[in-house]
Design an enzyme around this catalytic site. Structure first.
Site, PDB file in Angstrom:
ATOM      1  N   LYS A  15       0.733  -1.202  -0.008  1.00  0.00           N
ATOM      2  CA  LYS A  15       0.008  -0.180  -0.120  1.00  0.00           C
ATOM      3  C   LYS A  15       0.819   1.122  -0.097  1.00  0.00           C
ATOM      4  O   LYS A  15       0.536   2.242  -0.560  1.00  0.00           O
ATOM      5  CB  LYS A  15      -0.914  -0.135   1.265  1.00  0.00           C
ATOM      6  CG  LYS A  15      -2.205  -0.606   1.282  1.00  0.00           C
ATOM      7  CD  LYS A  15      -3.165  -0.433   2.065  1.00  0.00           C
ATOM      8  CE  LYS A  15      -2.726  -0.369   3.578  1.00  0.00           C
ATOM      9  NZ  LYS A  15      -3.365   0.052   4.517  1.00  0.00           N
ATOM     10  N   ARG A  90     -11.678   1.174   9.786  1.00  0.00           N
ATOM     11  CA  ARG A  90     -10.885  -0.191  10.278  1.00  0.00           C
ATOM     12  C   ARG A  90     -12.307  -0.952  10.666  1.00  0.00           C
ATOM     13  O   ARG A  90     -11.964  -2.037  10.840  1.00  0.00           O
ATOM     14  CB  ARG A  90     -10.132   0.141  11.521  1.00  0.00           C
ATOM     15  CG  ARG A  90      -8.802   0.835  11.102  1.00  0.00           C
ATOM     16  CD  ARG A  90      -7.866   1.095  12.130  1.00  0.00           C
ATOM     17  NE  ARG A  90      -7.221  -0.229  12.497  1.00  0.00           N
ATOM     18  CZ  ARG A  90      -6.207  -0.819  12.096  1.00  0.00           C
ATOM     19  NH1 ARG A  90      -5.495  -0.210  10.939  1.00  0.00           N
ATOM     20  NH2 ARG A  90      -5.757  -2.129  12.247  1.00  0.00           N
ATOM     21  N   ARG A 129      12.781 -11.189   6.690  1.00  0.00           N
ATOM     22  CA  ARG A 129      13.767 -10.249   7.107  1.00  0.00           C
ATOM     23  C   ARG A 129      14.584 -10.711   8.290  1.00  0.00           C
ATOM     24  O   ARG A 129      14.084 -11.353   9.196  1.00  0.00           O
ATOM     25  CB  ARG A 129      13.259  -8.957   7.653  1.00  0.00           C
ATOM     26  CG  ARG A 129      13.932  -7.841   8.163  1.00  0.00           C
ATOM     27  CD  ARG A 129      13.700  -6.455   8.351  1.00  0.00           C
ATOM     28  NE  ARG A 129      12.566  -6.378   9.260  1.00  0.00           N
ATOM     29  CZ  ARG A 129      11.971  -5.344   9.483  1.00  0.00           C
ATOM     30  NH1 ARG A 129      12.402  -4.146   9.139  1.00  0.00           N
ATOM     31  NH2 ARG A 129      11.147  -5.307  10.420  1.00  0.00           N
ATOM     32  N   ARG A 163      13.796 -10.501  14.562  1.00  0.00           N
ATOM     33  CA  ARG A 163      12.897  -9.624  15.356  1.00  0.00           C
ATOM     34  C   ARG A 163      11.794 -10.772  15.635  1.00  0.00           C
ATOM     35  O   ARG A 163      11.080 -11.312  14.693  1.00  0.00           O
ATOM     36  CB  ARG A 163      12.744  -8.486  14.855  1.00  0.00           C
ATOM     37  CG  ARG A 163      13.741  -7.465  14.717  1.00  0.00           C
ATOM     38  CD  ARG A 163      13.163  -6.142  14.684  1.00  0.00           C
ATOM     39  NE  ARG A 163      11.817  -6.069  14.351  1.00  0.00           N
ATOM     40  CZ  ARG A 163      11.133  -5.080  13.747  1.00  0.00           C
ATOM     41  NH1 ARG A 163      11.701  -3.988  13.467  1.00  0.00           N
ATOM     42  NH2 ARG A 163      10.034  -5.018  13.310  1.00  0.00           N
ATOM     43  N   ARG A 174      -0.779 -11.671  12.861  1.00  0.00           N
ATOM     44  CA  ARG A 174      -1.289 -10.256  12.446  1.00  0.00           C
ATOM     45  C   ARG A 174      -2.149 -10.039  11.456  1.00  0.00           C
ATOM     46  O   ARG A 174      -3.224  -9.450  11.021  1.00  0.00           O
ATOM     47  CB  ARG A 174       0.138  -9.719  12.232  1.00  0.00           C
ATOM     48  CG  ARG A 174      -0.135  -7.956  12.179  1.00  0.00           C
ATOM     49  CD  ARG A 174       1.288  -7.236  12.584  1.00  0.00           C
ATOM     50  NE  ARG A 174       1.751  -6.646  11.400  1.00  0.00           N
ATOM     51  CZ  ARG A 174       2.975  -6.834  10.763  1.00  0.00           C
ATOM     52  NH1 ARG A 174       3.824  -7.430  11.032  1.00  0.00           N
ATOM     53  NH2 ARG A 174       3.447  -6.071   9.677  1.00  0.00           N
TER      54      ARG A 174
END
Length: 219
Positions: A15, A90, A129, A163, A174
């Site tokens: 986005k 949302r 990552r 992480r 998520r």
């Protein structure tokens, strides 16, 4: 013709890149809820003060205050030729309030662009990552591997870590939460004939072309 737009998509759908392209091409402001919340609280607008009271108590900001902050922003002069909303609405209630707001301000949505990417692809994108323990250089399993496997390009270190936010299970959770939030909104805008879905698993240039085609057809 004005372009009053809403950009939707799961985390990692791209986005941010597409928002930059739209804003540059049409000269409309990018209204990201995080940014306008911070600005409203800093400027101590009536709604910003209310939001700050909830945040200071560690409570969620209620819909009416969130919608009030968005309305304050949509009333500003730079939205006269359109706007690009990102991160709002949302919830279904916020979407309904946005419709009422758009009617009242004569700034109703012209289109909702939904960048659709298979969640499995997003897990690979978002959980790829990894970071060098010695110097903090970042790499990605798909997009940016070290030139020599297992050796940091920057400092020559061999120890890497990921992480907790980037671990596959965290990413899956998520995405699940976001998918559950987005699905009712997709249905809502589909029923209003405002929804345009773009395949986000193509290369970035093709996603941009598809979005431009949709926006050109609005004229």
């Amino acid at each position: 013709m004005s372009k009053n737009l809403l950009l939707m998509g799961l985390p990692g759908a791209g986005k941010g890149t597409q928002a930059e392209n739209i804003v540059e091409k049409y000269g409309i402001p990018h209204i990201s809820t995080g940014d306008i919340f911070r600005a409203a609280m800093k400027e101590k607008t009536p709604m910003g003060v209310k939001a700050q009271q909830y945040i200071d108590k560690g409570e969620l900001v209620p819909d009416d205050v969130t919608c009030g902050i968005v309305e304050e922003r949509l009333k500003q002069a730079d939205t006269k030729n359109g706007y690009l909303l990102d991160g709002f609405p949302r919830t279904l209630e916020q979407a309904k309030q946005l419709e009422i707001m758009g009617e009242k301000l004569d700034k109703k949505l012209d289109a909702v662009i939904n960048i659709d990417v298979d969640p499995d692809i997003l897990v690979a994108r978002l959980s790829g990552r990894f970071i060098c323990k010695s110097c903090g250089a970042t790499y990605h399993k798909l997009y940016k591997q070290p030139k020599v496997e297992g050796t940091c390009d920057n400092c020559g270190g061999h120890a890497f870590y990921q992480r907790s936010d980037d671990e596959p299970e965290t990413v899956k959770n998520r995405l699940k939460v976001n998918l559950e939030m987005n699905t009712p909104l997709v249905d809502f805008y589909s029923k209003l004939n405002l929804l345009h879905t773009v395949a986000g698993d193509q290369n970035i240039t093709d996603v941009t072309k598809d979005i431009n085609k949709i926006l050109t057809n609005l004229d």
